[in-house]
Design an enzyme around this catalytic site. Structure first.
Site, PDB file in Angstrom:
ATOM      1  N   ASP A  98      53.523  44.987  26.605  1.00 19.64           N
ATOM      2  CA  ASP A  98      54.344  43.775  26.565  1.00 19.64           C
ATOM      3  C   ASP A  98      53.724  42.857  25.504  1.00 19.64           C
ATOM      4  OD1 ASP A  98      55.526  41.266  27.323  1.00 19.64           O
ATOM      5  OD2 ASP A  98      55.887  42.012  29.317  1.00 19.64           O
ATOM      6  N   ARG A 111      58.253  49.677  42.723  1.00 17.57           N
ATOM      7  CA  ARG A 111      57.590  50.742  41.957  1.00 17.57           C
ATOM      8  C   ARG A 111      58.213  52.104  42.233  1.00 17.57           C
ATOM      9  NH1 ARG A 111      52.749  48.526  39.818  1.00 17.57           N
ATOM     10  NH2 ARG A 111      51.695  47.004  41.128  1.00 17.57           N
ATOM     11  N   ASP A 158      56.379  47.085  38.801  1.00 17.24           N
ATOM     12  CA  ASP A 158      56.642  46.279  39.995  1.00 17.24           C
ATOM     13  C   ASP A 158      57.140  44.878  39.683  1.00 17.24           C
ATOM     14  OD1 ASP A 158      54.131  45.237  38.953  1.00 17.24           O
ATOM     15  OD2 ASP A 158      53.911  44.213  40.870  1.00 17.24           O
ATOM     16  N   PHE A 218      63.326  41.575  32.561  1.00 16.20           N
ATOM     17  CA  PHE A 218      62.325  41.909  33.580  1.00 16.20           C
ATOM     18  C   PHE A 218      62.621  43.267  34.179  1.00 16.20           C
ATOM     19  CE2 PHE A 218      58.555  40.676  35.486  1.00 16.20           C
ATOM     20  CZ  PHE A 218      58.504  41.308  36.707  1.00 16.20           C
TER      21      PHE A 218
END
Ligand code: PRP
Length: 184
Positions: free
Chosen positions: A105, A167, A161, A154
């Site tokens: 990220d 997950r 998660d 997101f």
């Protein structure tokens, strides 16, 4: 019901994900042979599912080890603060190491992990990340293999998660905004 209701859309369906994991496995088969006996370093917790599927496509002798680092709290933004929560069992000096990560990220986590592992003097150090969010990058980290580039949304599932849940979803999905906004 439940977790799936919190997903706004499926970004990468299970079949697409599995096909790409198989391709990545083939690419790794071309990078090492038995004599290299690479050590796959799974960055917990997010990469556990990716590692489990990826190793099933590997044909060379190899080992796996685990490292847990955390840069996020319960929220959705990277804090830039990386902590080692669990270190490797193996001494990697003189080993061929392949870091297996779920997502890059901002880049803080992989930047920290690679700098840390390099001090231990592996023979080679490469990175395979299932996902990359290039638009969010703050530190340049050279990643050898990337499964998919994803937009700045997101994402959860396949190991990733939100507040330790989601997950187990077998696909990569985008979480409904209301789910994480309700908690902020
Ligand atoms: C996530 C993800 C990467 C990292 C990427 O881990 O698994 O390790 O963030 O973010 P960065 O490039 O901005 O550093 P997280 O800290 O959420 O832990 P987890 O894998 O245990 O869920």
């Amino acid at each position: 019901m439940g977790l799936r209701d919190d997903v706004a859309k499926v970004l990468i369906p299970e079949e697409t994900l599995q096909a790409r994991v198989a391709e990545l496995g083939r690419a790794i088969n071309g990078m090492y042979d038995d004599a290299d006996r690479p050590l796959l370093v799974c960055v917990l917790k997010g990469a556990f599912m990716f590692l489990a599927d990826l190793t099933r496509h590997l044909e060379m002798r190899h080992e796996v080890d685990f490292m847990e680092v955390s840069s996020y709290g319960a929220g959705t933004e990277s804090s830039g603060v990386v902590r080692i929560l669990l270190d490797l069992e193996q001494n990697i000096k003189g080993r061929h190491v392949l870091i297996v990560e779920d997502i890059i990220d901002a880049g803080y986590t992989l930047d920290y992990v690679t700098r840390n592992l390099r001090t231990r003097r592996p023979t080679s150090l490469r990175i395979c990340s299932l996902l990359s969010k290039p638009s969010r990058r703050e530190i340049d980290v050279p990643v050898d293999l990337v499964g998919f580039e994803v937009p700045d949304e997101f994402v959860v599932g396949y190991g990733l998660d939100y507040a330790e849940e989601y997950r187990n979803l077998p696909f990569i999905g985008v979480l409904k905004e209301e789910v994480y906004q309700a908690a902020e």
